[in-house]
Design a protein around this motif. Structure first.
Motif: not given
Length: 124
Positions: A6, A20, A22, A36, A95-96, A118
């Motif tokens: 990310e 964002l 990823c 996500w 988070y992905c 991230t």
């Protein structure tokens, strides 16, 4: 195996926007549904949004509908999260994750691979 990285987090004022990204490496990104999640300090990780392998279906948590937009570019093996009208309560590590299955995408257990996260911090 799928590796996820990310990027795009940061410090932003309330009302601002972030995008964002990823990036995935490994095999068959286009065969995975992507999601996500976010985790605020002292709280459990929670579902934010997900997208099907083709991009044809998207899902959102009620708390982010109308402000968050998920998209993917299979040619670039990347999934994006556009976040608008940021609020202080959006502060979290984002988070992905990649899911081989295409169902129950709101559940953490559905995902096979996770990125490292991230940080998004929204100041009031």
């Amino acid at each position: 195996q799928v590796q996820l990285v990310e990027s795009g987090g940061g410090l932003v004022q309330a009302g601002g926007s972030l995008r964002l990204s990823c990036a995935a490496s490994g095999r068959s990104f286009s065969s995975y549904s992507m999601g996500w999640f976010r985790q605020a300090p002292g709280k459990e990780r929670e579902f934010v949004t997900a997208i099907s392998w083709s991009g044809g279906r998207t899902y959102y948590a009620d708390s982010v509908k109308g402000r968050f937009t998920i998209s993917r570019d299979n040619a670039k093996s990347t999934v994006y999260l556009q976040i608008d009208s940021l609020k202080p309560e959006d502060t979290a590590v984002y988070y992905c994750a990649a899911a081989a299955a295409g169902w129950s995408l709101g559940r953490i257990e559905a995902y096979n691979y996770w990125g490292q996260g991230t940080q998004v911090t929204v100041s009031s």
